[in-house]
Design a protein around this motif. Structure first.
Motif, PDB file in Angstrom:
ATOM      1  N   THR A 286       0.821  -1.202   0.000  1.00 48.53           N
ATOM      2  CA  THR A 286       0.000   0.000   0.000  1.00 48.53           C
ATOM      3  C   THR A 286       0.858   1.257   0.000  1.00 48.53           C
ATOM      4  O   THR A 286       1.982   1.251   0.512  1.00 48.53           O
ATOM      5  CB  THR A 286      -0.937   0.020   1.224  1.00 48.53           C
ATOM      6  OG1 THR A 286      -1.664   1.262   1.230  1.00 48.53           O
ATOM      7  CG2 THR A 286      -0.158  -0.093   2.520  1.00 48.53           C
ATOM      8  N   ASP A 287       0.316   2.342  -0.541  1.00 52.79           N
ATOM      9  CA  ASP A 287       1.057   3.606  -0.516  1.00 52.79           C
ATOM     10  C   ASP A 287       0.804   4.387   0.778  1.00 52.79           C
ATOM     11  O   ASP A 287       1.375   5.451   0.992  1.00 52.79           O
ATOM     12  CB  ASP A 287       0.729   4.465  -1.744  1.00 52.79           C
ATOM     13  CG  ASP A 287      -0.727   4.934  -1.780  1.00 52.79           C
ATOM     14  OD1 ASP A 287      -1.479   4.654  -0.826  1.00 52.79           O
ATOM     15  OD2 ASP A 287      -1.110   5.586  -2.769  1.00 52.79           O
ATOM     16  N   ASN A 288      -0.101   3.858   1.634  1.00 52.55           N
ATOM     17  CA  ASN A 288      -0.409   4.490   2.926  1.00 52.55           C
ATOM     18  C   ASN A 288      -0.880   5.934   2.772  1.00 52.55           C
ATOM     19  O   ASN A 288      -0.755   6.744   3.689  1.00 52.55           O
ATOM     20  CB  ASN A 288       0.811   4.456   3.863  1.00 52.55           C
ATOM     21  CG  ASN A 288       1.085   3.069   4.401  1.00 52.55           C
ATOM     22  OD1 ASN A 288       0.170   2.350   4.785  1.00 52.55           O
ATOM     23  ND2 ASN A 288       2.345   2.665   4.400  1.00 52.55           N
ATOM     24  N   THR A 289      -1.446   6.245   1.618  1.00 58.15           N
ATOM     25  CA  THR A 289      -1.944   7.599   1.362  1.00 58.15           C
ATOM     26  C   THR A 289      -3.327   7.591   0.738  1.00 58.15           C
ATOM     27  O   THR A 289      -4.179   8.392   1.103  1.00 58.15           O
ATOM     28  CB  THR A 289      -0.978   8.347   0.411  1.00 58.15           C
ATOM     29  OG1 THR A 289       0.326   8.358   0.984  1.00 58.15           O
ATOM     30  CG2 THR A 289      -1.434   9.791   0.202  1.00 58.15           C
ATOM     31  N   CYS A 291      -6.683   5.056  -1.048  1.00 56.67           N
ATOM     32  CA  CYS A 291      -7.319   3.740  -0.977  1.00 56.67           C
ATOM     33  C   CYS A 291      -6.980   2.862  -2.176  1.00 56.67           C
ATOM     34  O   CYS A 291      -7.046   1.640  -2.080  1.00 56.67           O
ATOM     35  CB  CYS A 291      -8.837   3.906  -0.882  1.00 56.67           C
ATOM     36  SG  CYS A 291      -9.409   4.492   0.726  1.00 56.67           S
ATOM     37  N   SER A 292      -6.627   3.471  -3.288  1.00 58.19           N
ATOM     38  CA  SER A 292      -6.408   2.680  -4.506  1.00 58.19           C
ATOM     39  C   SER A 292      -4.949   2.535  -4.894  1.00 58.19           C
ATOM     40  O   SER A 292      -4.617   1.759  -5.786  1.00 58.19           O
ATOM     41  CB  SER A 292      -7.163   3.318  -5.682  1.00 58.19           C
ATOM     42  OG  SER A 292      -6.657   4.627  -5.931  1.00 58.19           O
ATOM     43  N   GLY A 293      -4.044   3.289  -4.244  1.00 63.15           N
ATOM     44  CA  GLY A 293      -2.656   3.286  -4.661  1.00 63.15           C
ATOM     45  C   GLY A 293      -1.817   2.199  -4.013  1.00 63.15           C
ATOM     46  O   GLY A 293      -1.994   1.867  -2.841  1.00 63.15           O
ATOM     47  N   TYR A 294      -0.905   1.635  -4.781  1.00 66.55           N
ATOM     48  CA  TYR A 294       0.013   0.633  -4.246  1.00 66.55           C
ATOM     49  C   TYR A 294       1.331   0.688  -5.014  1.00 66.55           C
ATOM     50  O   TYR A 294       1.415   1.246  -6.120  1.00 66.55           O
ATOM     51  CB  TYR A 294      -0.586  -0.775  -4.330  1.00 66.55           C
ATOM     52  CG  TYR A 294      -0.859  -1.263  -5.732  1.00 66.55           C
ATOM     53  CD1 TYR A 294       0.097  -1.984  -6.455  1.00 66.55           C
ATOM     54  CD2 TYR A 294      -2.083  -1.016  -6.345  1.00 66.55           C
ATOM     55  CE1 TYR A 294      -0.151  -2.438  -7.735  1.00 66.55           C
ATOM     56  CE2 TYR A 294      -2.344  -1.461  -7.640  1.00 66.55           C
ATOM     57  CZ  TYR A 294      -1.374  -2.168  -8.322  1.00 66.55           C
ATOM     58  OH  TYR A 294      -1.617  -2.597  -9.598  1.00 66.55           O
ATOM     59  N   TYR A 295       2.376   0.126  -4.427  1.00 68.26           N
ATOM     60  CA  TYR A 295       3.689   0.055  -5.061  1.00 68.26           C
ATOM     61  C   TYR A 295       3.987  -1.370  -5.496  1.00 68.26           C
ATOM     62  O   TYR A 295       3.633  -2.328  -4.805  1.00 68.26           O
ATOM     63  CB  TYR A 295       4.786   0.499  -4.097  1.00 68.26           C
ATOM     64  CG  TYR A 295       4.770   1.960  -3.741  1.00 68.26           C
ATOM     65  CD1 TYR A 295       5.351   2.902  -4.583  1.00 68.26           C
ATOM     66  CD2 TYR A 295       4.204   2.390  -2.554  1.00 68.26           C
ATOM     67  CE1 TYR A 295       5.363   4.248  -4.248  1.00 68.26           C
ATOM     68  CE2 TYR A 295       4.202   3.734  -2.215  1.00 68.26           C
ATOM     69  CZ  TYR A 295       4.784   4.660  -3.064  1.00 68.26           C
ATOM     70  OH  TYR A 295       4.784   5.987  -2.732  1.00 68.26           O
ATOM     71  N   ALA A 296       4.659  -1.500  -6.619  1.00 66.21           N
ATOM     72  CA  ALA A 296       5.162  -2.792  -7.078  1.00 66.21           C
ATOM     73  C   ALA A 296       6.664  -2.819  -6.836  1.00 66.21           C
ATOM     74  O   ALA A 296       7.384  -1.901  -7.230  1.00 66.21           O
ATOM     75  CB  ALA A 296       4.866  -2.990  -8.561  1.00 66.21           C
ATOM     76  N   CYS A 297       7.134  -3.856  -6.135  1.00 57.81           N
ATOM     77  CA  CYS A 297       8.560  -3.984  -5.809  1.00 57.81           C
ATOM     78  C   CYS A 297       9.106  -5.291  -6.373  1.00 57.81           C
ATOM     79  O   CYS A 297       8.474  -6.345  -6.233  1.00 57.81           O
ATOM     80  CB  CYS A 297       8.769  -3.958  -4.297  1.00 57.81           C
ATOM     81  SG  CYS A 297       8.319  -2.396  -3.501  1.00 57.81           S
ATOM     82  N   PRO A 317      -4.156  -4.153   1.606  1.00 59.62           N
ATOM     83  CA  PRO A 317      -2.752  -4.459   1.875  1.00 59.62           C
ATOM     84  C   PRO A 317      -2.524  -5.839   2.478  1.00 59.62           C
ATOM     85  O   PRO A 317      -1.416  -6.366   2.409  1.00 59.62           O
ATOM     86  CB  PRO A 317      -2.339  -3.345   2.838  1.00 59.62           C
ATOM     87  CG  PRO A 317      -3.606  -2.932   3.503  1.00 59.62           C
ATOM     88  CD  PRO A 317      -4.673  -3.079   2.465  1.00 59.62           C
ATOM     89  N   THR A 318      -3.555  -6.431   3.085  1.00 59.57           N
ATOM     90  CA  THR A 318      -3.407  -7.765   3.657  1.00 59.57           C
ATOM     91  C   THR A 318      -3.448  -8.826   2.561  1.00 59.57           C
ATOM     92  O   THR A 318      -2.601  -9.717   2.500  1.00 59.57           O
ATOM     93  CB  THR A 318      -4.515  -8.039   4.691  1.00 59.57           C
ATOM     94  OG1 THR A 318      -4.453  -7.055   5.722  1.00 59.57           O
ATOM     95  CG2 THR A 318      -4.346  -9.421   5.304  1.00 59.57           C
ATOM     96  N   LEU A 319      -4.444  -8.717   1.682  1.00 62.55           N
ATOM     97  CA  LEU A 319      -4.556  -9.653   0.566  1.00 62.55           C
ATOM     98  C   LEU A 319      -3.602  -9.307  -0.566  1.00 62.55           C
ATOM     99  O   LEU A 319      -3.316 -10.139  -1.420  1.00 62.55           O
ATOM    100  CB  LEU A 319      -5.984  -9.655   0.023  1.00 62.55           C
ATOM    101  CG  LEU A 319      -7.096 -10.163   0.938  1.00 62.55           C
ATOM    102  CD1 LEU A 319      -8.437 -10.022   0.260  1.00 62.55           C
ATOM    103  CD2 LEU A 319      -6.847 -11.605   1.337  1.00 62.55           C
ATOM    104  N   LYS A 320      -3.129  -8.061  -0.553  1.00 62.70           N
ATOM    105  CA  LYS A 320      -2.296  -7.536  -1.643  1.00 62.70           C
ATOM    106  C   LYS A 320      -3.025  -7.665  -2.967  1.00 62.70           C
ATOM    107  O   LYS A 320      -2.477  -8.061  -3.994  1.00 62.70           O
ATOM    108  CB  LYS A 320      -0.938  -8.236  -1.683  1.00 62.70           C
ATOM    109  CG  LYS A 320      -0.126  -8.049  -0.391  1.00 62.70           C
ATOM    110  CD  LYS A 320       1.251  -8.632  -0.518  1.00 62.70           C
ATOM    111  CE  LYS A 320       2.022  -8.484   0.801  1.00 62.70           C
ATOM    112  NZ  LYS A 320       2.208  -7.073   1.187  1.00 62.70           N
ATOM    113  N   GLN A 321      -4.311  -7.290  -2.929  1.00 60.39           N
ATOM    114  CA  GLN A 321      -5.169  -7.351  -4.106  1.00 60.39           C
ATOM    115  C   GLN A 321      -6.034  -6.102  -4.174  1.00 60.39           C
ATOM    116  O   GLN A 321      -6.283  -5.438  -3.165  1.00 60.39           O
ATOM    117  CB  GLN A 321      -6.098  -8.571  -4.051  1.00 60.39           C
ATOM    118  CG  GLN A 321      -5.429  -9.901  -4.289  1.00 60.39           C
ATOM    119  CD  GLN A 321      -6.458 -11.017  -4.304  1.00 60.39           C
ATOM    120  OE1 GLN A 321      -7.584 -10.857  -3.849  1.00 60.39           O
ATOM    121  NE2 GLN A 321      -6.066 -12.162  -4.833  1.00 60.39           N
ATOM    122  N   CYS A 322      -6.509  -5.807  -5.369  1.00 62.33           N
ATOM    123  CA  CYS A 322      -7.523  -4.779  -5.552  1.00 62.33           C
ATOM    124  C   CYS A 322      -8.883  -5.444  -5.360  1.00 62.33           C
ATOM    125  O   CYS A 322      -9.186  -6.431  -6.038  1.00 62.33           O
ATOM    126  CB  CYS A 322      -7.410  -4.153  -6.936  1.00 62.33           C
ATOM    127  SG  CYS A 322      -5.848  -3.277  -7.211  1.00 62.33           S
TER     128      CYS A 322
END
Length: 396
Positions: A286-289, A291-297, A317-322
């Protein structure tokens, strides 16, 4: 509308006019890459250099391109190839009038104070707008204007969408029939985010006034320190190894999933597999900012690549899914990335909702005390979604 000169599409002896018409196909202000960068959604756009060609945007990037079949022109406003005899070629008066079978007014891509008129028989004329007026293609008329109505990314984008304003980061444009209607966000959420298509509290603009890319997005340089290396053991167990600069720890981890693999069991709650990764090289955080943003690492030391879930979903962020917003109680602005008017307020057991257009809260009446955000109305039974935060919440 002004002075009018008849010209043949085949040029004949009018060599100067012919050269002007041919050069129009190369007259444009924006590239397809620049257009995709301002659009949060996925879909087709027109190619500013060729009215028969198109591009495809995904994740604010141009991911593919192509050309319509012979005899067809790409219609940017509808997002489809159409018959050249009934569709305006927005990059060339000449090409439009060669194919047009009925009279039609068209914009001059090289000069906004002029317009063209196709007679429907292969000939066309060039007209001049009155002093201080410019031709508006969407109105097919000259109007008083200080900027060229066609000089906008909306000229080659679908009608009735919102995109970022490339000339004013943090504001937006509403595209309507090839024209752009500028807009600004409300004071409470003053920054338009081209990556999510929403007005938000925090700005994604750099000091230079442009949208920040994934390498400069907040937390991008540190988020991948959560990265874990996963390997499958011969006996079928799954072991996760978390790497830090100083230590390495190993813990056993199991992953639960539903029979359909989506992570959702309710009829009204849906999820996508965007972001789900327990064994692949890419992991998501999650981007912690928003609801829809996330980072790919891709590794512990990588710089996170920021992405946004598809419209209508939030990143869990728990499921790491949209997932469906009803399936996750996101603590940030829940109107983010949504194209509906009302959303449930978290920690209210679905008794309170917010109007995403006015940001005004509302409470369901006592006879129908539960707000069902999936269906958009108050009802007398608890819908049982995770967002309602009660003992009967559906699993996701």
């Amino acid at each position: 509308m002004g002075a009018f000169n008849l010209t043949k599409a085949s040029c004949g002896l009018a060599l100067v006019v012919c050269a002007l018409m041919i050069s129009q196909a190369n007259s444009y202000s924006y590239t397809m890459d620049q257009m995709c960068a301002q659009w949060w959604d996925t879909g087709y756009i027109g190619n500013p250099s060729n009215c028969r060609a198109w591009g495809y945007c995904q994740g604010q990037k141009l991911v593919s391109w192509g050309t319509c079949k012979t005899g067809l022109v790409y219609n940017s406003q509808t997002g489809a190839c159409a018959n050249a005899s009934t569709t305006i070629c927005s990059t060339s008066i000449e090409e439009t009038c060669q194919a047009a079978k009925s009279p039609v007014y068209v914009a001059n891509p090289n000069n906004c104070t002029q317009y063209g008129y196709c007679f429907g028989n292969g000939t066309y004329g060039i007209g001049d707008c009155p002093t201080n007026q410019m031709f508006m293609a969407n109105a097919t008329a000259c109007r008083y204007a200080t900027t060229c109505p066609q000089d906008t990314i909306c000229r080659f984008m679908k009608s009735d969408i919102f995109v970022g304003n490339p000339n004013n980061c943090g504001s937006y444009l509403q595209c309507i029939n090839g024209a752009a209607v500028p807009g600004t966000c409300p004071d409470k959420y003053p920054n338009y985010n081209a990556a999510t298509g929403r007005c938000e509290l925090t700005s994604t603009c750099s000091d230079s006034g442009t949208n920040t890319d994934s390498t400069t997005h907040p937390n991008a340089t540190t988020v991948c320190q959560q990265y874990v290396t996963v390997k499958a053991l011969a006996d079928g167990d799954t072991t996760t190894t978390t790497t830090t600069e100083a230590t390495t720890t190993t813990t056993e981890k199991t992953t639960a999933t539903t029979t359909d693999g989506t992570g959702s069991t309710g009829d009204d709650e849906t999820s996508t597999t965007e972001g789900s990764s327990t064994t692949s090289a890419t992991q998501y955080f999650t981007d912690n900012t928003t609801c829809s943003g996330y980072y790919a690492c891709t590794s512990y030391s990588a710089v996170g690549s920021w992405n946004a879930c598809k419209q209508g979903t939030h990143f869990n962020p728990t499921l790491k899914q949209c997932v469906s917003p009803a399936a996750y109680d996101c603590p940030y602005n829940r109107c983010n990335n949504m194209d509906i008017t009302f959303m449930t307020q978290i920690d209210t057991k679905c008794n309170t909702y917010v109007n995403c257009n006015t940001l005004v809260n509302g409470t369901c009446p006592t006879d129908n005390p539960y707000f069902n955000e999936v269906r958009g109305y108050c009802q007398n039974t608890d819908p049982g979604y995770t967002i309602c935060a009660n003992a009967t919440a559906k699993s996701v």
